[in-house]
Design a protein around this motif. Sequence first.
Motif, PDB file in Angstrom:
ATOM      1  N   LYS A  19      -7.992   2.200  -6.143  1.00  0.00           N
ATOM      2  CA  LYS A  19      -9.399   2.049  -5.779  1.00  0.00           C
ATOM      3  C   LYS A  19     -10.035   3.432  -5.735  1.00  0.00           C
ATOM      4  O   LYS A  19      -9.568   4.318  -5.016  1.00  0.00           O
TER       5      LYS A  19
ATOM      6  N   LYS B 211     -13.177   6.435  -5.537  1.00  0.00           N
ATOM      7  CA  LYS B 211     -14.410   6.846  -4.872  1.00  0.00           C
ATOM      8  C   LYS B 211     -15.503   7.184  -5.885  1.00  0.00           C
ATOM      9  O   LYS B 211     -16.671   7.274  -5.535  1.00  0.00           O
TER      10      LYS B 211
ATOM     11  N   PRO C 296       0.760   5.385   0.510  1.00  0.00           N
ATOM     12  CA  PRO C 296      -0.068   6.544   0.899  1.00  0.00           C
ATOM     13  C   PRO C 296      -0.231   7.494  -0.287  1.00  0.00           C
ATOM     14  O   PRO C 296       0.750   7.874  -0.925  1.00  0.00           O
ATOM     15  N   LYS C 297      -1.472   7.887  -0.596  1.00  0.00           N
ATOM     16  CA  LYS C 297      -1.684   8.721  -1.779  1.00  0.00           C
ATOM     17  C   LYS C 297      -1.078  10.109  -1.631  1.00  0.00           C
ATOM     18  O   LYS C 297      -0.718  10.749  -2.620  1.00  0.00           O
TER      19      LYS C 297
ATOM     20  N   ASN D   7      -9.570   6.241  -3.146  1.00  0.00           N
ATOM     21  CA  ASN D   7      -9.613   5.615  -1.827  1.00  0.00           C
ATOM     22  C   ASN D   7      -8.234   5.131  -1.407  1.00  0.00           C
ATOM     23  O   ASN D   7      -7.774   5.415  -0.301  1.00  0.00           O
ATOM     24  N   SER D   8      -7.584   4.371  -2.291  1.00  0.00           N
ATOM     25  CA  SER D   8      -6.293   3.783  -1.923  1.00  0.00           C
ATOM     26  C   SER D   8      -5.478   3.474  -3.176  1.00  0.00           C
ATOM     27  O   SER D   8      -6.027   3.325  -4.270  1.00  0.00           O
TER      28      SER D   8
ATOM     29  N   ARG E 204      -2.392   0.801  -4.341  1.00  0.00           N
ATOM     30  CA  ARG E 204      -1.596  -0.381  -3.977  1.00  0.00           C
ATOM     31  C   ARG E 204      -0.641  -0.722  -5.114  1.00  0.00           C
ATOM     32  O   ARG E 204      -1.045  -0.843  -6.267  1.00  0.00           O
TER      33      ARG E 204
ATOM     34  N   LEU F   9       0.847  -1.192   0.000  1.00  0.00           N
ATOM     35  CA  LEU F   9       0.000   0.000   0.000  1.00  0.00           C
ATOM     36  C   LEU F   9       0.886   1.246   0.000  1.00  0.00           C
ATOM     37  O   LEU F   9       1.873   1.319   0.739  1.00  0.00           O
TER      38      LEU F   9
END
Length: 213
Positions: A68, A70, A15-16, A38-39, A41, A13
Amino acid sequence: MFGLPESTYFGKLIPKNKFYEKLSVDNKLERSFIDQINSIRWGHKLSSDTLNVEKGNTVKEIEVFFIKLKTSELDVNVLRQMDKELHYHLIFILEYEERYQLWTGYKEESTNTAFKVGNYYHTGWVTEEDFSLQIDGLNMDTVYENLVRQIAGDTLSNEKSESLKESVERQNEREKLEKEIEKLRAKVRKEKQFNRQVELNKQLKTLIKKLEE
């Protein structure tokens, strides 16, 4: 996932905010990261080691990122920012409500330490069962070319004698001609003088013929 070998799995993962904090990113782009994602990866690393193929002259690694969302839309400048920050060839898999789009920006080397990112190509929205990436090629350069063609689909011509760079340049020229044709058609519709209309239509026919060729 999407046919990528287990040997390439990375699964980290990211962090954006890594892509906009402490960087010269405008407020609009920062909001796109915050409001649309959202995320992120880092899903897979494709390399000569993980795929058991030869190294490429230009392509060292291809990184696959799962984003991912929104919302069903993503500002393409988000992908450009990630491409700018990461000096690898990238594939993005966008996920929204269990459907996916695969994106990639054609990258070619411009200096020893940087890449020039051109047009972005993408699939439609698909399920995981609908679409599978085929790893095809004896070295990383050809693996990358084949992945770009799979994602671009019919957008890029697939002449056997034509390199990916030539296909991209041909498509860019086609898009440029299409824009010129639309502008000329708009001029024809607005033009009141008959002689000028005849001249514009003549130019239009020349461009359409060039596009067909």
